[in-house]
Design an enzyme around this catalytic site. Structure first.
Site, mmCIF file in Angstrom:
data_model
loop_
_atom_site.group_PDB
_atom_site.id
_atom_site.type_symbol
_atom_site.label_atom_id
_atom_site.label_comp_id
_atom_site.label_asym_id
_atom_site.label_seq_id
_atom_site.Cartn_x
_atom_site.Cartn_y
_atom_site.Cartn_z
ATOM 1 N N HIS A 287 46.576 34.834 27.940
ATOM 2 C CA HIS A 287 46.797 36.258 27.678
ATOM 3 C C HIS A 287 45.521 37.087 27.826
ATOM 4 O O HIS A 287 45.568 38.327 27.899
ATOM 5 C CB HIS A 287 47.372 36.445 26.269
ATOM 6 C CG HIS A 287 48.310 37.608 26.152
ATOM 7 N ND1 HIS A 287 48.359 38.626 27.069
ATOM 8 C CD2 HIS A 287 49.238 37.925 25.207
ATOM 9 C CE1 HIS A 287 49.271 39.513 26.709
ATOM 10 N NE2 HIS A 287 49.820 39.113 25.592
ATOM 11 N N ASP B 279 48.353 39.767 31.601
ATOM 12 C CA ASP B 279 49.124 40.558 30.636
ATOM 13 C C ASP B 279 50.588 40.124 30.654
ATOM 14 O O ASP B 279 51.082 39.579 31.655
ATOM 15 C CB ASP B 279 49.036 42.044 30.975
ATOM 16 C CG ASP B 279 47.628 42.596 30.800
ATOM 17 O OD1 ASP B 279 46.883 42.035 29.986
ATOM 18 O OD2 ASP B 279 47.285 43.569 31.497
#
Length: 408
Positions: free
Chosen positions: A379, A383
């Protein structure tokens, strides 16, 4: 006495130490030239170390699970003064007055048996694990490999002849025994890699449902009409091709992240890791330059690497250098999973099982072959929105498989 010293070999690529995963001899055992005496592991490749000389083992460096530095003493062999074999590690520490007659002379090569019942049966670590999982005593198996070495095929043949464990009968019995198992070899490497990935990478997992009906129809037709030298196609080669095509639009997922240096490296080449369950544990052989392979070549290379991984013969180069990984449990794939990223990569594609389910087509429920993709991303680099867009692109390619074969 005339003593031969075997050192931990230098396996290259800057490796400073290796882990002992198995001894094939003990102190006092006779050995002969080319007999395998130990197995060591570096990364996920197991290397067998043979004896260059005839003699008797007088000293071993450590216990299974210990790490031994490259060039450090590993085994000492008393050659009994016969001078046999290569001399790269020979040392002499006996007083000058000690004569050959005062030292036990090794038996002639022909009489040093590798498969007698008093010795440990010869088999590579993955084969030993396979035998243990199958409930087979290696002492009962006839080895057909060099020097009587037991191969996986020998165990399979043993089992096919009806040999099996006899299960106890009777009433229920309370059990109180416990067993402590020290993690070593590949199992310890897997634990270290998983802990590293889970502790350093903030995972985001995205699950999407894919209609595989059209692809399964195409796969059936392609298999029925394949050439004699073409491998049978599973779902995985199609998935590899779809991921490669999707990466061209989303290059940020085909990358590694050096979080110490804060550098993301994107790759034009797609070196596809294929998580493979081998007898010794999970390995990740790498299909190099998947972007330059057609589906048949991709399938053939996957088959070759899977067999090498399961037999324990995969090389260090074949087990490293992936840029993105696919993980599949096949028919055991379940409904959903949360795959752990193969550090330092930034994405892993998880494949769940295909199941026929009723799907509403706007008019009625119709049977469709459905499969979930469970994919995890770093992450910090990818995204959630970008992860979803990438997986949706893979989904489109799988649901309309003709697109996989269209250039551009």
């Amino acid at each position: 006495m005339s003593e031969f010293l075997i050192e931990m070999p230098d396996v290259g690529e800057g490796v400073a130490e290796a882990e002992l995963v198995e001894w094939f001899v003990k102190v006092g055992d006779p050995v002969r030239e080319d007999m395998v005496i130990a197995a060591v592991m570096t990364d996920k490749a197991t290397v067998e170390i043979p004896s260059p000389v005839n003699g008797f083992v007088t000293w071993l460096a450590g216990e299974v699970g210990e790490r031994i530095a490259v060039k450090a003493p590993l085994v000492r062999i008393d050659m009994g003064g016969d001078g046999g074999g290569a001399r790269f590690g020979e040392v002499s520490d006996a007083p000058a007055e000690v004569t050959k007659a005062e030292i036990p002379t090794p038996a002639p090569t022909a009489s040093v048996s590798l498969t007698s019942q008093s010795e440990k049966p010869l088999a590579a670590p993955p084969v030993r694990l396979f035998a243990k999982q199958s409930g087979v005593d290696l002492a009962e198996v006839q080895g057909t490999g060099p020097g009587g070495r037991i191969l996986r095929e020998d165990i399979e043949q043993f089992l096919s002849q009806g040999a099996a464990l006899t299960m106890p009968r009777g009433g229920y019995t309370k059990k109180a025994a416990t067993e402590e198992i020290k993690l070593s070899g590949l199992r310890r490497r897997i634990a270290e890699k998983m802990a590293l990935s889970a502790s350093r990478i903030p995972h985001i997992t995205y699950v999407e449902e894919v209609d595989m009906t059209s692809l399964e129809e195409l796969r059936t037709i392609m298999n029925a009409n394949r050439k004699a030298d073409h491998p049978k196609l599973t779902v995985l080669p199609f998935l590899v091709q779809a991921v490669v095509k999707a990466i061209s639009d989303h290059p940020n997922v085909n990358a590694t992240f050096d979080d110490d240096a804060g550098i993301v490296t994107r790759y034009d080449a797609v070196h596809m890791g294929i998580a493979t369950q081998a007898p010794a544990g999970l390995t990740v052989p790498v299909v190099r330059h998947a972007e330059a392979r057609d589906i048949w070549d991709c399938a053939a290379e996957m088959n070759r690497l899977a067999e090498a991984a399961r037999s324990g013969t995969a090389t260090r180069e074949e087990l490293s250098g992936s840029t993105i990984t696919i993980s599949s449990l096949g028919a055991l794939g379940g409904i959903v999973s949360t795959p752990i990223i193969n550090y330092p990569e930034v994405a892993i594609i998880g494949v769940n099982k295909i199941a026929t389910r009723p799907v509403w087509d706007g008019i009625q429920f119709v049977p469709r072959k459905m499969m979930n993709l469970s994919s995890s991303f770093d992450h910090r680099i990818v995204d959630g929105w970008n992860a979803a867009i990438f997986v949706q692109r893979v989904r489109t390619l799988l649901e309309t498989p003709a697109l996989i074969f269209i250039e551009g």
